[in-house]
Design a protein around this motif. Structure first.
Motif, mmCIF file in Angstrom:
data_model
loop_
_atom_site.group_PDB
_atom_site.id
_atom_site.type_symbol
_atom_site.label_atom_id
_atom_site.label_comp_id
_atom_site.label_asym_id
_atom_site.label_seq_id
_atom_site.Cartn_x
_atom_site.Cartn_y
_atom_site.Cartn_z
ATOM 1 N N VAL A 243 0.866 -1.185 0.000
ATOM 2 C CA VAL A 243 0.000 0.000 0.000
ATOM 3 C C VAL A 243 0.900 1.231 0.000
ATOM 4 O O VAL A 243 2.001 1.193 0.541
ATOM 5 C CB VAL A 243 -0.927 0.049 1.246
ATOM 6 N N ARG A 244 0.404 2.300 -0.632
ATOM 7 C CA ARG A 244 1.197 3.528 -0.623
ATOM 8 C C ARG A 244 0.666 4.358 0.529
ATOM 9 O O ARG A 244 -0.485 4.807 0.511
ATOM 10 C CB ARG A 244 0.988 4.232 -1.968
ATOM 11 N N THR A 245 1.495 4.500 1.558
ATOM 12 C CA THR A 245 1.017 5.211 2.742
ATOM 13 C C THR A 245 2.012 6.309 3.108
ATOM 14 O O THR A 245 3.206 6.199 2.841
ATOM 15 C CB THR A 245 0.791 4.228 3.928
ATOM 16 N N VAL A 246 1.495 7.353 3.743
ATOM 17 C CA VAL A 246 2.339 8.523 3.984
ATOM 18 C C VAL A 246 2.834 8.546 5.429
ATOM 19 O O VAL A 246 2.146 8.086 6.345
ATOM 20 C CB VAL A 246 1.581 9.822 3.605
ATOM 21 N N GLY A 247 4.056 9.069 5.602
ATOM 22 C CA GLY A 247 4.605 9.251 6.941
ATOM 23 C C GLY A 247 5.350 10.562 7.002
ATOM 24 O O GLY A 247 5.394 11.298 6.016
ATOM 25 N N ARG A 253 7.133 14.959 4.222
ATOM 26 C CA ARG A 253 6.234 13.813 4.039
ATOM 27 C C ARG A 253 7.001 12.757 3.243
ATOM 28 O O ARG A 253 7.670 13.075 2.281
ATOM 29 C CB ARG A 253 5.009 14.232 3.221
ATOM 30 N N TRP A 255 6.599 8.763 1.431
ATOM 31 C CA TRP A 255 5.693 7.677 1.075
ATOM 32 C C TRP A 255 6.402 6.354 1.229
ATOM 33 O O TRP A 255 7.577 6.224 0.913
ATOM 34 C CB TRP A 255 5.217 7.842 -0.377
ATOM 35 N N GLU A 257 5.603 1.807 2.362
ATOM 36 C CA GLU A 257 4.636 0.713 2.463
ATOM 37 C C GLU A 257 4.350 0.426 3.942
ATOM 38 O O GLU A 257 5.030 0.938 4.826
ATOM 39 C CB GLU A 257 5.191 -0.537 1.766
ATOM 40 N N ALA A 258 3.355 -0.404 4.208
ATOM 41 C CA ALA A 258 3.008 -0.733 5.591
ATOM 42 C C ALA A 258 3.444 -2.166 5.904
ATOM 43 O O ALA A 258 3.524 -3.016 5.020
ATOM 44 C CB ALA A 258 1.504 -0.589 5.796
ATOM 45 N N SER A 260 2.418 -5.394 8.408
ATOM 46 C CA SER A 260 1.443 -5.941 9.342
ATOM 47 C C SER A 260 2.131 -6.998 10.199
ATOM 48 O O SER A 260 2.842 -7.859 9.685
ATOM 49 C CB SER A 260 0.284 -6.568 8.569
ATOM 50 N N THR A 290 9.810 1.064 12.095
ATOM 51 C CA THR A 290 9.778 2.358 11.392
ATOM 52 C C THR A 290 11.136 3.063 11.455
ATOM 53 O O THR A 290 11.493 3.812 10.542
ATOM 54 C CB THR A 290 8.692 3.289 11.972
ATOM 55 N N ARG A 299 4.608 2.871 8.506
ATOM 56 C CA ARG A 299 3.374 2.491 9.227
ATOM 57 C C ARG A 299 3.378 0.993 9.546
ATOM 58 O O ARG A 299 3.729 0.167 8.700
ATOM 59 C CB ARG A 299 2.158 2.825 8.342
#
Ligand code: XMP
Length: 315
Positions: A243-247, A253, A255, A257-258, A260, A290, A299
């Motif tokens: 997933v493309r997720t922001v941090g 900012r 971009w 991945e997450a 799990s 992270t 994330r």
């Protein structure tokens, strides 16, 4: 399995009957294949040649571990470096079943090539009951094709010999303890390795991230177990999600991945319950992933699903 010793004696006899000539043994360093390798050595002696394939999809430090196990059990396991072959076979593949088929085929082709050296025509594998039950066929639905079952090409020149076919994981563990296998209670690891713990494309960079994240989860679970804040869980690992997720990194900012994290209790892998871990453990895992994968994974999520409805692995 009635008791490990009578299983062992019968398995050794069955192996002798099933292997008239030379055999290769697929030794991944896991409990199942190590138990199969010990039985094969007991049954066949030098007629069994054990190979460990370094697929490039393994956990940190795995090759050294396998060398130690090989020495401790006198298995003479040979290490075959093959990361390039496996990454080439997985290039552009995202479908989980296709990943397993490609990995299964790459394993078999490699074993066929190696078999020529000793004119071996049998391949001893540590397949256990959930592998073929979940791989379907006849009246069963396929939950997922285990790479060592559905991934075997139909035209293979090697005949499979599977001494642990009828055993469940808890029974293999009892057998492994009986056979003197070190770390017989080590958590399971899927045969296709980190290829099924990076959802989506299997690139070297993504596998590197998943490898580090898995090592962090293992280290932090070990620490919590040592500190007495967590009972040793059945399985615990990390999965990289496409997933493309922001941090945020400094003032910017970024971009990424997450990841799990999944920690489950189970007895035989057929069902499993998601563990509710101590908050401090999750906080430490998230902080380390992270930080150590800074700029790549901003994330971290925790998977709270039981099996069923989910499976233990994500794909
Ligand atoms: P699932 O995800 O099916 O997993 O609930 C059950 C157990 O099997 C492991 N697993 C695999 N092991 N080849 C293997 O050798 C595979 O393709 C495979 N897929 C899952 C999983 O880690 C869990 O312990």
């Amino acid at each position: 399995m009635r008791d490990p010793e009578s299983f062992r004696t019968e398995a050794v006899e069955r192996l002798r009957a099933a292997v008239p000539g030379q055999a290769l043994v697929a030794a991944s360093g896991g409990i199942d294949s190590t138990a199969a390798a010990v039985l094969a050595k007991q049954a066949l002696g030098p007629r069994a040649r054990a190979l460990f394939v370094d697929t490039g999809l393994l956990r940190e430090g795995e090759t050294d571990r396998v060398r130690r196990i090989s020495e401790a059990l006198k298995l003479d396991i040979e290490v075959v470096p093959a990361a390039e072959t496996f990454f080439a076979a997985l290039d552009g593949v995202t479908d989980p079943e296709e990943k397993r088929r490609r990995i299964g085929a790459a394993f078999i082709r490699l074993f066929e090539r190696e078999a020529k050296q000793t004119a071996a025509d049998r391949l001893v594998q540590g397949t256990i009951a959930p592998d073929w039950i979940e791989s379907g066929g006849q009246l069963r639905d396929t939950i997922k094709t285990h790479h060592n079952v559905g991934g075997v090409p139909k035209d293979s020149t090697l005949t499979l010999v599977e001494p642990l076919r009828d055993l469940y994981k808890d029974e293999v563990r009892a057998l492994a303890v009986h056979l003197g296998i070190p770390e017989a209670h080590r958590q399971p690891f899927p045969g296709p390795g980190l290829a099924v713990r990076v959802i989506g494309p299997v690139t070297e960079a993504r596998v590197r991230s998943a490898r580090r994240a898995n090592a962090i989860v293992e280290e932090e679970v070990d620490r919590a177990v040592d500190a007495g804040t967590l009972a040793r869980p059945w399985q615990y690992f990390a999965v990289l999600l496409p997933v493309r997720t922001v941090g945020v990194l400094g003032d910017n900012r970024v971009w990424g991945e997450a990841v799990s994290v999944r920690i489950v209790e189970s007895i035989d892998a057929m069902t499993a319950t998601a563990v509710a871990p101590p908050a401090e453990l999750l906080r430490r895992i998230a902080e380390r992933i992270t930080r150590e994968l800074s700029g790549t994974v901003p994330r971290v999520l925790y998977d709270v699903t039981d099996k069923p409805p989910a499976t233990i692995e994500w794909e």
